[in-house]
Design a protein around this motif. Structure first.
Motif, PDB file in Angstrom:
ATOM      1  N   ILE A   1       8.456   4.851   1.445  1.00 34.83           N
ATOM      2  CA  ILE A   1       9.666   5.673   1.416  1.00 34.83           C
ATOM      3  C   ILE A   1       9.576   6.754   2.492  1.00 34.83           C
ATOM      4  N   GLY A   2      10.621   6.839   3.324  1.00 36.03           N
ATOM      5  CA  GLY A   2      10.675   7.855   4.361  1.00 36.03           C
ATOM      6  C   GLY A   2       9.987   7.492   5.660  1.00 36.03           C
ATOM      7  N   ASP A   3       9.249   6.396   5.703  1.00 38.99           N
ATOM      8  CA  ASP A   3       8.547   6.008   6.918  1.00 38.99           C
ATOM      9  C   ASP A   3       9.477   5.238   7.860  1.00 38.99           C
ATOM     10  N   THR A   4       9.307   5.446   9.140  1.00 42.24           N
ATOM     11  CA  THR A   4      10.077   4.711  10.140  1.00 42.24           C
ATOM     12  C   THR A   4       9.311   3.520  10.694  1.00 42.24           C
ATOM     13  N   HIS A   5       8.025   3.437  10.399  1.00 40.26           N
ATOM     14  CA  HIS A   5       7.207   2.329  10.894  1.00 40.26           C
ATOM     15  C   HIS A   5       6.665   1.520   9.716  1.00 40.26           C
ATOM     16  N   PRO A   6       6.533   0.200   9.886  1.00 39.15           N
ATOM     17  CA  PRO A   6       6.032  -0.643   8.784  1.00 39.15           C
ATOM     18  C   PRO A   6       4.540  -0.478   8.568  1.00 39.15           C
ATOM     19  N   TYR A   7       4.086  -0.990   7.421  1.00 38.10           N
ATOM     20  CA  TYR A   7       2.650  -1.043   7.178  1.00 38.10           C
ATOM     21  C   TYR A   7       2.008  -1.910   8.265  1.00 38.10           C
ATOM     22  N   PRO A   8       0.853  -1.541   8.773  1.00 35.87           N
ATOM     23  CA  PRO A   8       0.208  -2.328   9.835  1.00 35.87           C
ATOM     24  C   PRO A   8      -0.073  -3.759   9.394  1.00 35.87           C
ATOM     25  N   GLY A   9       0.431  -4.704  10.160  1.00 34.51           N
ATOM     26  CA  GLY A   9       0.106  -6.110   9.964  1.00 34.51           C
ATOM     27  C   GLY A   9       0.759  -6.798   8.781  1.00 34.51           C
ATOM     28  N   LEU A  10       1.739  -6.161   8.107  1.00 38.67           N
ATOM     29  CA  LEU A  10       2.312  -6.769   6.901  1.00 38.67           C
ATOM     30  C   LEU A  10       3.765  -7.208   7.060  1.00 38.67           C
ATOM     31  N   SER A  11       4.505  -6.653   7.992  1.00 42.72           N
ATOM     32  CA  SER A  11       5.927  -6.949   8.089  1.00 42.72           C
ATOM     33  C   SER A  11       6.178  -8.442   8.344  1.00 42.72           C
ATOM     34  N   GLY A  12       7.036  -9.032   7.493  1.00 46.51           N
ATOM     35  CA  GLY A  12       7.382 -10.440   7.634  1.00 46.51           C
ATOM     36  C   GLY A  12       6.336 -11.406   7.134  1.00 46.51           C
ATOM     37  N   ARG A  13       5.345 -10.914   6.390  1.00 47.85           N
ATOM     38  CA  ARG A  13       4.251 -11.773   5.927  1.00 47.85           C
ATOM     39  C   ARG A  13       4.255 -11.924   4.416  1.00 47.85           C
ATOM     40  N   TRP A  14       3.785 -13.091   3.952  1.00 56.26           N
ATOM     41  CA  TRP A  14       3.459 -13.316   2.549  1.00 56.26           C
ATOM     42  C   TRP A  14       1.979 -12.982   2.355  1.00 56.26           C
TER      43      TRP A  14
ATOM     44  N   LEU B   1       2.507 -13.853  -4.999  1.00 54.47           N
ATOM     45  CA  LEU B   1       2.693 -13.761  -3.561  1.00 54.47           C
ATOM     46  C   LEU B   1       3.658 -12.618  -3.291  1.00 54.47           C
ATOM     47  N   VAL B   2       3.317 -11.753  -2.340  1.00 56.97           N
ATOM     48  CA  VAL B   2       4.138 -10.589  -2.013  1.00 56.97           C
ATOM     49  C   VAL B   2       4.643 -10.730  -0.582  1.00 56.97           C
ATOM     50  N   PHE B   3       5.977 -10.598  -0.405  1.00 57.56           N
ATOM     51  CA  PHE B   3       6.564 -10.658   0.931  1.00 57.56           C
ATOM     52  C   PHE B   3       7.021  -9.267   1.334  1.00 57.56           C
ATOM     53  N   TYR B   4       6.626  -8.834   2.552  1.00 60.39           N
ATOM     54  CA  TYR B   4       6.971  -7.520   3.073  1.00 60.39           C
ATOM     55  C   TYR B   4       8.125  -7.685   4.064  1.00 60.39           C
ATOM     56  N   LEU B   5       9.293  -7.196   3.674  1.00 62.23           N
ATOM     57  CA  LEU B   5      10.545  -7.467   4.383  1.00 62.23           C
ATOM     58  C   LEU B   5      10.987  -6.270   5.232  1.00 62.23           C
ATOM     59  N   ALA B   6      11.328  -6.532   6.479  1.00 61.04           N
ATOM     60  CA  ALA B   6      12.000  -5.537   7.324  1.00 61.04           C
ATOM     61  C   ALA B   6      13.493  -5.659   7.043  1.00 61.04           C
ATOM     62  N   ALA B   7      14.056  -4.660   6.377  1.00 61.20           N
ATOM     63  CA  ALA B   7      15.428  -4.763   5.873  1.00 61.20           C
ATOM     64  C   ALA B   7      16.450  -4.999   6.975  1.00 61.20           C
ATOM     65  N   ARG B   8      16.155  -4.564   8.207  1.00 61.29           N
ATOM     66  CA  ARG B   8      17.122  -4.705   9.300  1.00 61.29           C
ATOM     67  C   ARG B   8      16.847  -5.897  10.197  1.00 61.29           C
ATOM     68  N   SER B   9      16.016  -6.805   9.717  1.00 62.64           N
ATOM     69  CA  SER B   9      15.684  -7.991  10.519  1.00 62.64           C
ATOM     70  C   SER B   9      16.401  -9.226   9.975  1.00 62.64           C
TER      71      SER B   9
ATOM     72  N   PRO C   1       0.788  -1.234   0.000  1.00 62.80           N
ATOM     73  CA  PRO C   1       0.000   0.000   0.000  1.00 62.80           C
ATOM     74  C   PRO C   1       0.821   1.285   0.000  1.00 62.80           C
ATOM     75  N   GLY C   2       2.132   1.209  -0.275  1.00 68.39           N
ATOM     76  CA  GLY C   2       2.949   2.409  -0.354  1.00 68.39           C
ATOM     77  C   GLY C   2       2.501   3.312  -1.491  1.00 68.39           C
ATOM     78  N   THR C   3       2.677   4.606  -1.307  1.00 72.69           N
ATOM     79  CA  THR C   3       2.218   5.575  -2.302  1.00 72.69           C
ATOM     80  C   THR C   3       3.319   6.522  -2.751  1.00 72.69           C
ATOM     81  N   ARG C   4       4.541   6.391  -2.196  1.00 74.97           N
ATOM     82  CA  ARG C   4       5.573   7.386  -2.461  1.00 74.97           C
ATOM     83  C   ARG C   4       6.608   6.942  -3.488  1.00 74.97           C
ATOM     84  N   GLY C   5       6.307   5.915  -4.223  1.00 76.31           N
ATOM     85  CA  GLY C   5       7.247   5.430  -5.225  1.00 76.31           C
ATOM     86  C   GLY C   5       7.022   6.013  -6.605  1.00 76.31           C
TER      87      GLY C   5
END
Length: 400
Positions: A50-63, A70-78, A17-21
């Motif tokens: 882009i520019g956010d410090t918090h992940p999308y609600p309920g999506l981090s680490g999920r397919w 299938l879309v995977f939402y990755l926390a780059a520092r995890s 759901p990002g909108t800043r790309g």
């Protein structure tokens, strides 16, 4: 027997759901949603906009399922998420690893993984999305030169294709990567079949708009410097996320120093799907971009019958010359000031004619365009067993 299912692994730094790309998000979404039945896609994206410090609600680490993808939402520092992700990705062999962006955060990591065979793939497909344009490369140039040396070494000997949205972008890729095998193929776009009429009649004062990410590549600063030389009343509304706060601070200082007859306001971000409605309220879109591979926002402006005053660093020159607006061949503020002053001097009736011509230019472009999928009909096995991607068709003006 049914055709074998082709496996595609994609990476993209920002996705719904990002909108800043900018145009990247609809371009990748169109590729995913229009994939032919024999293509199965796994897309890896970051878990925040882009520019956010918090992940999308309920999506981090999920397919998450999206049609056949299938879309995977990755926390780059995890590290845990990286290990879990690659544990899944290593379970199959991919026909294509398609990375979006040359300098994007995920691109280097996944190309290194492919080189080390942590990901098994037959073909690498790289979509720069305008990052090979001369103006884009001039931003943080030294850092990018070092990275490009690393990238050339990384790709040496690999079966690699480069994807360009237009012949304009293909020339930029070939200049940066001599001998590169470039696929020129435009991507599906979610745009009206015909231009919409303006939402309101031209006012006495010329109303212009800048709608894009506020970052050096989009070059708002040149428009603001040009407005110092405005000879008459002119209004500019700025829409878009502040991607680079330091750059925006410099822009704000330029705004504070403008003459009293020039009004500039920052109106915040535009909600998804609302850009055409916004453009329909203005006389012209001012866009001194340093480089666009396609320029989705330009198409949105024309779809709203809003003329585009644009740099020459886009593939839209022929459409704008045909009535869609004006191409500013020089990057100096004085050159931009001359064009803006000439436009501001038009009467309301003349600006109404310019808006009608912009809509006609859009209709002509849209009628010539045939959308397709990057992967459709692109599979043909060679004696070596490698997969080759065939060329696509079409450029914004419908010309080669």
């Amino acid at each position: 027997m049914s055709a074998p299912v082709r496996q595609v692994l994609m990476t993209c730094a920002v996705f719904e759901p990002g909108t800043r790309g900018g145009g990247l998000v609809p371009a990748v979404a169109g590729t995913v949603d229009s994939a032919p039945p024999d293509v199965e896609i796994r897309l890896v994206t970051l878990d925040r906009d882009i520019g956010d410090t918090h992940p999308y609600p309920g999506l981090s680490g999920r397919w998450v399922s999206r049609g056949r993808a299938l879309v995977f939402y990755l926390a780059a520092r995890s590290p845990h998420q990286w290990l879990r992700l690659f544990g899944v990705l290593r379970s199959r062999r991919y026909d294509v690893l398609h990375v979006n962006g040359v300098f994007a955060p995920l691109t280097g990591a996944f190309l290194v993984a492919a080189r080390l065979r942590l990901i098994r793939c037959r073909l690498l497909l790289v979509s720069p999305h305008g990052e090979c344009a001369p103006g884009a490369l001039a931003i943080r140039a030294r850092k990018k030169r070092w990275y490009l040396r690393f990238l050339r070494a990384l790709l040496r000997g690999a079966d690699t294709r480069w994807h360009a949205s237009t012949a304009f972008e293909a020339a930029h890729i070939a200049a940066v990567f001599p001998g590169a095998r470039v696929v020129t193929h435009h991507l599906p776009v979610d745009l009206p079949a015909r231009a919409r009429p303006p939402a309101c009649a031209p006012a006495d004062v010329t109303r212009t708009v800048f709608l894009s990410r506020i970052a050096p590549k989009k070059n708002l600063g040149t428009a603001l410097r040009a407005l110092r030389f405005a000879t008459g009343p002119l209004h500019l509304d700025v829409y878009g996320p502040v991607e680079d706060p330091a750059y925006w601070a410099r822009c704000a200082a330029l705004i504070d120093a403008l003459p009293a007859h020039v009004t500039v306001r920052h109106r915040g971000e535009v909600p998804p799907g609302a850009a055409i409605d916004v453009f329909s309220r203005y006389d012209a879109f001012v866009f001194p971009t340093r480089g666009e591979n396609f320029g989705y926002v330009i198409a949105e402006s024309l779809a709203a019958s809003c003329p585009v005053i644009c740099s020459a660093e886009t593939p839209w020159t022929s459409v704008l010359d045909a009535g869609g607006g004006t191409v500013v061949g020089e990057s100096s503020p004085r050159a931009w000031a001359d064009v803006l002053n000439a436009f501001a001097a038009l009467s309301p009736g003349e600006r109404a004619v310019a808006r009608a011509r912009a809509g006609e230019a859009y209709d002509a472009w849209r009628a010539e365009r045939t959308d397709g999928n990057l992967f459709a009909g692109a599979w043909a096995r060679q004696p070596s067993g490698r997969v080759r991607v065939g060329p696509g068709r079409g450029v914004p003006g419908g010309r080669r």
